[in-house]
Design a protein around this motif. Structure first.
Motif, short mmCIF file in Angstrom:
data_model
loop_
_atom_site.label_atom_id
_atom_site.label_comp_id
_atom_site.label_asym_id
_atom_site.label_seq_id
_atom_site.Cartn_x
_atom_site.Cartn_y
_atom_site.Cartn_z
N SER A 3 0.61 -1.22 -0.10
CA SER A 3 -0.16 -0.05 0.48
C SER A 3 1.11 1.49 -0.02
N LYS A 4 0.29 2.16 -0.43
CA LYS A 4 0.71 3.11 -0.50
C LYS A 4 1.08 3.87 1.32
N LYS A 5 0.11 3.58 2.44
CA LYS A 5 1.20 3.82 3.66
C LYS A 5 2.38 3.03 3.46
N LEU A 7 4.41 2.44 1.91
CA LEU A 7 6.17 2.80 1.41
C LEU A 7 6.27 3.73 1.41
N ILE A 8 5.28 4.88 2.21
CA ILE A 8 6.02 6.46 2.74
C ILE A 8 6.72 5.87 4.06
N ASP A 62 7.94 16.34 -0.43
CA ASP A 62 6.58 16.30 0.37
C ASP A 62 6.47 17.52 1.47
N ASP A 79 5.54 11.96 -7.68
CA ASP A 79 5.66 10.86 -7.91
C ASP A 79 6.08 9.71 -8.77
N LEU A 82 8.91 8.70 -6.26
CA LEU A 82 8.47 7.53 -5.47
C LEU A 82 8.35 5.98 -6.41
N ASP A 83 8.00 6.65 -7.43
CA ASP A 83 8.11 5.17 -8.65
C ASP A 83 9.72 4.55 -8.71
N ARG A 86 10.39 2.60 -5.52
CA ARG A 86 10.20 1.51 -5.60
C ARG A 86 10.36 0.18 -6.83
#
Length: 343
Positions: A3-5, A7-8, A62, A79, A82-83, A86
């Motif tokens: 999930s995004k969470k 990941l952060i 952010d 983004d 983040l990509d 990831r």
């Protein structure tokens, strides 16, 4: 993918780790023998190092002041980071040369993904300025300016690391070249190439271009990254051409030439670009290195397509000087402007 969470959370975990600095000499020595063992070590190092550096940028993106983080262009850049984070974290440990090859292709793709970061961030700053009181814009955006300096400086480092690793795979590298580094780079020759590029653009835009005279010994060389020097000289010459061209456009006088002097000293190499394009009023000098000031309009305004690659116009989006200064500082140099009445 998680999930995004989560990941952060992982981005924050990695963003706390310490970066490892890499200097020019080390890159030169390490890259001069790109045997499998070295390529493997390099890939394993980047697997960790890029995750740390990219995480740090994602966190910073952010937490920008004045709501800059919420601007559409800045969200887009975040983004991308983040990509990329990831992609790197999803990559398994690098144990074989096959892993190394796949990893190299992936980081090559990351570098391409981030090609338009600078103009896109410029657009974000524009989106911010639109809604602000002009008084605040000039006084108060010091924090944003410092952030952009840090951000772009880090980007130079990341692109240097990726580019250096990718280049070491070149099966027949040109002589004296180690990745991005040229062991015997002639600054006069690089200045000549950069000047030709800048004059070609000037001719395309204005129909002709002032002369450029280059003084210095073409046989003098030192180890450096030619692409970085090319970018700096290109930006400076382009600014000079534009100033001279606009000043003498409607005059009967012949436009005076731009002069480039390359001087090699005991400790450093100095390259001076001077023109008679009218100079900059003294009150304007401090502003030329900010990212929020340009006499030209941003070619990437709201309506243009960001998909374009490296399209260059005579007047960029006002980032030529501050970005060139970062390239100069990246290997311990600097870029200074001195303006005299008319020069």
């Amino acid at each position: 993918m998680a999930s995004k969470k989560s990941l952060i959370e992982e981005v924050h975990r990695w963003g706390c780790l310490k970066q490892t600095g890499v200097n020019l000499r080390y890159m030169m020595e390490f890259g001069s023998k790109p045997i499998d063992k070295n390529l493997l070590i390099s890939a394993q190092f980047l697997h960790k190092e890029l995750a740390i550096r990219i995480a740090r940028r994602a966190i910073e993106l952010d937490n920008l002041p004045y709501g800059l983080s919420q601007k559409p262009a800045v969200l887009k850049v975040r983004d991308w980071y983040l990509d990329s984070f990831r992609d790197i974290r999803a990559f398994p440990d690098i144990k074989s040369m096959n892993d190394e090859r796949v990893f190299t292709e992936m980081i090559k793709a990351i570098k391409v993904r981030h090609n338009n970061v600078v103009p896109t961030m410029a657009l974000g700053v524009q989106q911010l300025k639109k809604g602000m009181d002009p008084k605040i814009v000039n006084e108060d955006l010091v924090e944003i300016h410092q952030f952009l300096d840090r951000f772009y400086m880090s980007r130079i480092g990341i692109r240097m690391l990726i580019g250096q690793h990718v280049e070491l795979h070149n099966p027949n590298p040109p002589p004296f070249v180690v990745g991005y580094i040229h062991i015997e780079m002639s600054p006069v020759e690089v200045a000549r190439n950069a000047t030709e590029d800048a004059r070609a653009i000037c001719c395309r835009e204005y129909g002709n271009a002032p002369d450029v005279q280059i003084y210095g010994d073409p046989k003098f060389t030192f180890p450096y990254v030619p692409a970085h020097l090319h970018l700096m000289v290109f930006e400076l010459v382009k600014n000079s051409l534009r100033a001279v061209q606009e000043r003498f456009m409607d005059s009967d006088k012949v436009a005076p030439p731009i002069r480039i002097i390359v001087a090699d000293g005991i400790e450093d190499v100095t390259i001076k670009v001077s023109d008679e394009g009218g100079g900059i009023p003294r009150s304007g000098l401090p502003k030329i290195f900010t990212y929020l000031y340009s006499t030209a309009r941003n070619p990437l305004d709201e309506h243009s397509d960001l998909g374009i690659g490296e399209n260059v116009t005579m007047a960029g989006y006002g980032y030529g000087l501050p970005i060139s200064r970062l390239y100069a500082r990246y290997f311990g140099g600097d870029l200074q402007m001195i303006s005299m009445e008319g020069y």
